[in-house]
Scaffold this active site. Structure first.
Site, PDB file in Angstrom:
ATOM      1  N   ALA A 141       0.218  -2.060   1.224  1.00 17.53           N
ATOM      2  CA  ALA A 141       1.585  -1.604   0.934  1.00 17.53           C
ATOM      3  C   ALA A 141       1.507  -0.109   0.651  1.00 17.53           C
ATOM      4  O   ALA A 141       0.448   0.401   0.248  1.00 17.53           O
ATOM      5  CB  ALA A 141       2.137  -2.360  -0.261  1.00 17.53           C
ATOM      6  N   GLU A 190      -3.005  -9.350   3.499  1.00 15.00           N
ATOM      7  CA  GLU A 190      -2.066 -10.448   3.207  1.00 15.00           C
ATOM      8  C   GLU A 190      -1.154 -10.721   4.406  1.00 15.00           C
ATOM      9  O   GLU A 190      -0.850 -11.863   4.711  1.00 15.00           O
ATOM     10  CB  GLU A 190      -1.242 -10.092   1.963  1.00 15.00           C
ATOM     11  CG  GLU A 190      -2.098 -10.133   0.701  1.00 15.00           C
ATOM     12  CD  GLU A 190      -1.390  -9.571  -0.534  1.00 15.00           C
ATOM     13  OE1 GLU A 190      -0.794  -8.484  -0.422  1.00 15.00           O
ATOM     14  OE2 GLU A 190      -1.423 -10.228  -1.581  1.00 15.00           O
ATOM     15  N   GLU A 223      -6.517  -4.092  -4.547  1.00 15.75           N
ATOM     16  CA  GLU A 223      -5.469  -3.754  -5.521  1.00 15.75           C
ATOM     17  C   GLU A 223      -6.020  -3.526  -6.920  1.00 15.75           C
ATOM     18  O   GLU A 223      -5.486  -2.731  -7.684  1.00 15.75           O
ATOM     19  CB  GLU A 223      -4.407  -4.866  -5.566  1.00 15.75           C
ATOM     20  CG  GLU A 223      -3.549  -4.986  -4.317  1.00 15.75           C
ATOM     21  CD  GLU A 223      -4.113  -5.949  -3.277  1.00 15.75           C
ATOM     22  OE1 GLU A 223      -5.333  -6.224  -3.292  1.00 15.75           O
ATOM     23  OE2 GLU A 223      -3.333  -6.413  -2.432  1.00 15.75           O
TER      24      GLU A 223
HETATM   25  N1  DAK Z   1      -0.388   3.679   0.932  1.00 17.25           N
HETATM   26  C1  DAK Z   1       0.024   4.958   1.231  1.00 17.25           C
HETATM   27  N2  DAK Z   1      -0.702   5.832   1.945  1.00 17.25           N
HETATM   28  C2  DAK Z   1      -1.916   5.420   2.385  1.00 17.25           C
HETATM   29  C3  DAK Z   1      -2.416   4.106   2.130  1.00 17.25           C
HETATM   30  C4  DAK Z   1      -1.582   3.216   1.368  1.00 17.25           C
HETATM   31  N3  DAK Z   1      -1.912   1.942   1.111  1.00 17.25           N
HETATM   32  N4  DAK Z   1      -3.640   4.002   2.686  1.00 17.25           N
HETATM   33  C5  DAK Z   1      -3.900   5.199   3.289  1.00 17.25           C
HETATM   34  N5  DAK Z   1      -2.862   6.039   3.116  1.00 17.25           N
HETATM   35  C6  DAK Z   1      -2.731   7.419   3.603  1.00 17.25           C
HETATM   36  C7  DAK Z   1      -3.586   8.361   2.788  1.00 17.25           C
HETATM   37  O1  DAK Z   1      -2.921   8.750   1.608  1.00 17.25           O
HETATM   38  C8  DAK Z   1      -3.747   9.515   3.764  1.00 17.25           C
HETATM   39  O2  DAK Z   1      -2.555  10.253   3.778  1.00 17.25           O
HETATM   40  P1  DAK Z   1      -2.616  11.858   3.629  1.00 17.25           P
HETATM   41  O3  DAK Z   1      -3.424  12.120   2.399  1.00 17.25           O
HETATM   42  O4  DAK Z   1      -3.304  12.306   4.884  1.00 17.25           O
HETATM   43  O5  DAK Z   1      -1.177  12.268   3.541  1.00 17.25           O
HETATM   44  C9  DAK Z   1      -3.832   8.805   5.123  1.00 17.25           C
HETATM   45  O6  DAK Z   1      -3.262   7.503   4.919  1.00 17.25           O
HETATM   46  C10 DAK Z   1      -5.275   8.622   5.609  1.00 17.25           C
HETATM   47  O7  DAK Z   1      -5.978   7.974   4.571  1.00 17.25           O
HETATM   48  P2  DAK Z   1      -7.390   8.526   4.022  1.00 17.25           P
HETATM   49  O8  DAK Z   1      -7.486   9.992   4.172  1.00 17.25           O
HETATM   50  O9  DAK Z   1      -7.580   7.945   2.671  1.00 17.25           O
HETATM   51  O10 DAK Z   1      -8.387   7.835   5.079  1.00 17.25           O
HETATM   52  P3  DAK Z   1      -9.889   7.411   4.860  1.00 17.25           P
HETATM   53  O11 DAK Z   1     -10.378   7.014   6.197  1.00 17.25           O
HETATM   54  O12 DAK Z   1     -10.649   8.452   4.098  1.00 17.25           O
HETATM   55  O13 DAK Z   1      -9.825   6.114   3.904  1.00 17.25           O
HETATM   56  C11 DAK Z   1      -8.990   3.935   3.240  1.00 17.25           C
HETATM   57  C12 DAK Z   1      -9.266   4.969   4.406  1.00 17.25           C
HETATM   58  C13 DAK Z   1      -8.235   2.764   3.830  1.00 17.25           C
HETATM   59  C14 DAK Z   1     -10.312   3.454   2.661  1.00 17.25           C
HETATM   60  C15 DAK Z   1      -8.154   4.653   2.133  1.00 17.25           C
HETATM   61  O14 DAK Z   1      -7.035   5.309   2.749  1.00 17.25           O
HETATM   62  C16 DAK Z   1      -7.658   3.716   1.084  1.00 17.25           C
HETATM   63  O15 DAK Z   1      -8.393   3.328   0.176  1.00 17.25           O
HETATM   64  N6  DAK Z   1      -6.362   3.343   1.171  1.00 17.25           N
HETATM   65  C17 DAK Z   1      -5.719   2.527   0.167  1.00 17.25           C
HETATM   66  C18 DAK Z   1      -6.144   1.087   0.340  1.00 17.25           C
HETATM   67  C19 DAK Z   1      -5.510   0.212  -0.731  1.00 17.25           C
HETATM   68  O16 DAK Z   1      -5.735   0.395  -1.922  1.00 17.25           O
HETATM   69  N7  DAK Z   1      -4.723  -0.758  -0.280  1.00 17.25           N
HETATM   70  C20 DAK Z   1      -4.008  -1.639  -1.171  1.00 17.25           C
HETATM   71  C21 DAK Z   1      -2.670  -1.021  -1.555  1.00 17.25           C
HETATM   72  S1  DAK Z   1      -1.781  -2.020  -2.725  1.00 17.25           S
HETATM   73  C22 DAK Z   1       4.336  -6.486  -2.536  1.00 17.25           C
HETATM   74  C23 DAK Z   1       3.638  -6.923  -1.443  1.00 17.25           C
HETATM   75  C24 DAK Z   1       2.393  -6.409  -1.202  1.00 17.25           C
HETATM   76  C25 DAK Z   1       1.855  -5.472  -2.016  1.00 17.25           C
HETATM   77  C26 DAK Z   1       2.563  -5.033  -3.105  1.00 17.25           C
HETATM   78  C27 DAK Z   1       3.817  -5.546  -3.368  1.00 17.25           C
HETATM   79  N8  DAK Z   1       5.655  -6.977  -2.788  1.00 17.25           N
HETATM   80  C28 DAK Z   1       6.178  -8.035  -1.943  1.00 17.25           C
HETATM   81  C29 DAK Z   1       6.448  -6.476  -3.842  1.00 17.25           C
HETATM   82  C30 DAK Z   1       0.572  -4.935  -1.683  1.00 17.25           C
HETATM   83  C31 DAK Z   1      -0.055  -3.992  -2.396  1.00 17.25           C
HETATM   84  C32 DAK Z   1      -1.091  -3.207  -1.760  1.00 17.25           C
HETATM   85  O17 DAK Z   1      -1.414  -3.377  -0.615  1.00 17.25           O
END
Ligand code: DAK
Length: 257
Positions: free
Chosen positions: A65, A111, A131
């Site tokens: 997300a 998910e 998360e």
């Molecule tokens: N959200 C927003 N931006 C994201 C992102 C994300 N989840 N993942 C990556 N990006 C963006 C980065 O900020 C970056 O943007 P800029 O800085 O260039 O503006 C761009 O994508 C490229 O990412 P990286 O530079 O970080 O790329 P790397 O190859 O170095 O790293 C990575 C890739 C996937 C390991 C890293 O980007 C990362 O750790 N991303 C976050 C992964 C994460 O934590 N995912 C879980 C998010 S929480 C709900 C339903 C579902 C959810 C919540 C509520 N409801 C129904 C209410 C789900 C929650 C989640 O998924």
């Protein structure tokens, strides 16, 4: 429809729905989710579409997300956004959905893939529920669907450590159907979609419904549900056609009736 965050391509018998936010690794924001659900509901009503593929690009299926969109939200804002209602609608889609996953499928991306009915992964696919690393926990089925797929101890490890796991591990643990080299993952998903599209549509629909039923019922009522769907198929032209073709050693032509 004029979509900004997804691209829809229709092929013979199936459709491909591709996430289109490559600059943020297809992070799922509210707009993308709204478009996704609307598109899926429309494809579900389209008789020419018998199966749907959800995909991203080689680098990311979806990295979760959109963290930036929810970082400053209050609990009440999250509640009022009512995102879960949108996610729940995906579960109600009657046509089979295949996730074609390459690169990151993290958090909400993992998910979303697990909400699909089957998952084809490229060797470069990386799954996880990270998360915990940003102070929350899975919120769109990660604790439930993952646990059913891989079992309690593995799910605990994945959810509590946030560790990322490979496509091969996902396959070994029963989360994905098949892992293929990255050049072929979409083709593999298309081949599967084509095969399903060639089957009698009502039988496909009722069979999907019965398999999903097993997730939220006892074995006894699940078997009862299955039996009723089985009987119901004897009211379809396709059942008569399929069995007649077998007996006469011919090839059935499905009407979807
Ligand atoms: N959200 C927003 N931006 C994201 C992102 C994300 N989840 N993942 C990556 N990006 C963006 C980065 O900020 C970056 O943007 P800029 O800085 O260039 O503006 C761009 O994508 C490229 O990412 P990286 O530079 O970080 O790329 P790397 O190859 O170095 O790293 C990575 C890739 C996937 C390991 C890293 O980007 C990362 O750790 N991303 C976050 C992964 C994460 O934590 N995912 C879980 C998010 S929480 C709900 C339903 C579902 C959810 C919540 C509520 N409801 C129904 C209410 C789900 C929650 C989640 O998924």
């Amino acid at each position: 429809m004029d979509y900004k965050n997804i691209i829809i391509t229709k092929e013979s018998g199936y459709a491909i729905l591709q996430f289109n936010r490559p600059e943020v690794l297809n992070a799922i924001n509210m707009q993308l989710m709204t478009e996704l659900v609307e598109a899926l509901e429309n494809l579900d009503k389209d008789d020419a579409v018998r199966c749907v593929i959800l995909t991203g690009n080689e680098k990311a299926f979806a990295a979760g997300a959109d963290i930036k969109e929810m970082a400053d939200a209050s609990a009440i804002e999250m509640l009022l956004r009512d995102q879960f209602a949108r996610w729940d609608k995906i579960r109600k889609i009657k046509k089979p959905i295949i996730a074609a996953v390459s690169g990151f499928a993290l958090g909400g991306g993992c998910e979303l893939a697990m909400t699909c009915d089957m998952i084809i992964a490229s060797e470069t696919a990386r799954f996880g529920q990270p998360e915990i690393n940003i102070g929350v926990m899975p919120g769109a089925g990660g604790t439930q669907r993952l646990t059913r797929a891989v079992g309690k101890v593995k799910a605990m490890e994945i959810v509590l450590t946030g560790k990322i796991f490979t496509a091969e591990e996902a396959k070994e643990w029963g989360l994905v159907n098949k892992v293929v080299p990255v050049e072929y993952y979409l083709q593999e998903a298309k081949d599967l979609a084509k095969e399903i599209a060639s089957k009698p549509p009502i039988a496909v629909r009722l069979a999907k419904e019965a398999v999903l039923k097993s997730f939220d019922t006892t074995i006894e009522s699940g078997l009862e549900f299955e039996r009723r769907n089985f009987y119901l198929l004897f009211a379809s032209d396709d059942q008569k056609e399929g069995m007649k073709a077998f007996v006469e050693k011919g090839k059935p032509t499905w009407k979807g009736k």
